[in-house]
Design an enzyme around this catalytic site. Sequence first.
Site, short mmCIF file in Angstrom:
data_model
loop_
_atom_site.label_atom_id
_atom_site.label_comp_id
_atom_site.label_asym_id
_atom_site.label_seq_id
_atom_site.Cartn_x
_atom_site.Cartn_y
_atom_site.Cartn_z
N PRO A 47 50.30 47.10 52.88
CA PRO A 47 51.22 46.69 52.82
C PRO A 47 52.35 46.73 51.45
CG PRO A 47 49.93 44.82 52.49
CD PRO A 47 49.09 45.89 52.59
N LYS A 95 49.57 47.22 46.12
CA LYS A 95 49.07 48.05 44.97
C LYS A 95 50.17 49.25 44.83
CE LYS A 95 44.40 47.53 46.64
NZ LYS A 95 44.82 46.57 47.72
N CYS A 119 37.71 46.76 50.53
CA CYS A 119 37.32 44.94 50.64
C CYS A 119 36.02 44.74 51.24
CB CYS A 119 38.59 44.26 50.75
SG CYS A 119 39.25 44.79 52.44
#
Length: 467
Positions: free
Chosen positions: A280, A283, A393
């Site tokens: 989204p 980063k 992740c």
Amino acid sequence: MVLKPDRSKASSDKKREKPAGELRRHQPDRPGFAVRAAATKILGAVLERRLPLDGALDNEHGNPVYKALSESDRALVRAILHASLRNLPRIEAAIDLLLETPLPDGARSLRHVLIVGAVQVLYLDVPDHSAVDLAVEQANRDPRNRRFAKLVNAVLRRLGREKEETLEKISDVPLVPKWFFDRLIAAYGAEKAFAISQSQLQPAAIDLTTKSNADEWAQRLSGVVLPTGSVRLRPFAGAIPSLDGFAEGHWWVQDAAASIPARLFGDLTGKRVADLCAAPGGKTAQLVMAGASVTAIDLSENRLRRLRSNLERLHLQAETIATDLTTFLPDEPFDAILLDAPCSSTGTTRRHPDVLWTKDADDIKRLAMLQERLLRHAVSLLKVGGTIVFSNCSLDPEEGEAVVARVLADMPNLERVAIDPTAWPALEDAITPLGEFRTLPSMLDMKQPDVTSGLDGFYAAVLRRLA
């Protein structure tokens, strides 16, 4: 299916036992019934059909039984589901302690009713009689479960009487599925595996990445600055959109671990950087703030629309391209690339407790293969001498360390750049012997009772193209 004998004094007091048959099968819904019915239905969808919890609980596009509820009732549904999924192995162990024979294989809906009832008795601040009576009513209204209504009544009432004893008996049951716990032990050893499991009980903190002066924003928002440079809010800080600086775009929500990969590049002034799988956009915003000219790439135009909206609030700009990364070919190679690859998301279970119940070992294998394809293609988009940060992740090394090891083994034009542990005080243990980042949810003990500990499980490696 038989209930184990209850030899306690309480069990002999028949007046305490409310016969399940007293409930009328066609009476109007009792207060709270719709909430329990919605929670049971959604729990079944997650566990049996492996549907994501976030989708079911979406206020606009979620499960119809959830959307039909008031906001206060939706909040209770969310509390029941999150507590159920965080504690699922222990709840099931508690139920099984009271049964001489296991529930029939086909009695999945009955087990879901028991789980929703048991989580209220064992872990939530709900009156036992309400949780029990509504679970019995659910059983009575379902033709498949009606004959087990007395069993539901007996099991849940006994759990209420023996709550503390039961919680003690199940306290060492790992809070993750056995298949995943075995993988954690293989990767990290039994002690760390259990610590990761226990971290399920700690709801995730809200961390912010600030555009400037983290110390000032920590003071203004009554938060604390983390070793990553993020600002961690204290619990009950308030609704995010109402906080100072949100509307003006001075910061964005981003878990501390998720902020690490982009920080590994350092100064990017004047560099052309690609953020692959960008939405989204947290980063992407970091890369822009580091001075880069950023091209944000994602397969989904809808996700990129959200990214552009987030950047607009932050008053930041980046080129966006909706395309399949595996076929993407830029006009010229990039100076640096961030590839935060799609993964099983097993490092985010403190905020997404359904993940471990909607994924399995085959998913991890499939995603690891995809990550390898993406990484190999990403290297071809990089200038000689350029840097690529590969991250995800997942807690499973098959999706992190093993992917990078395979790529390095047969790509002699690529080398690993070791991360310096001294540059990450308080997170030195997260730097592996090979110089890669490996955060675990059990890390980052804040040692302050009013500040949440932990961070997402994340993997990151820095690679350089040599030729």
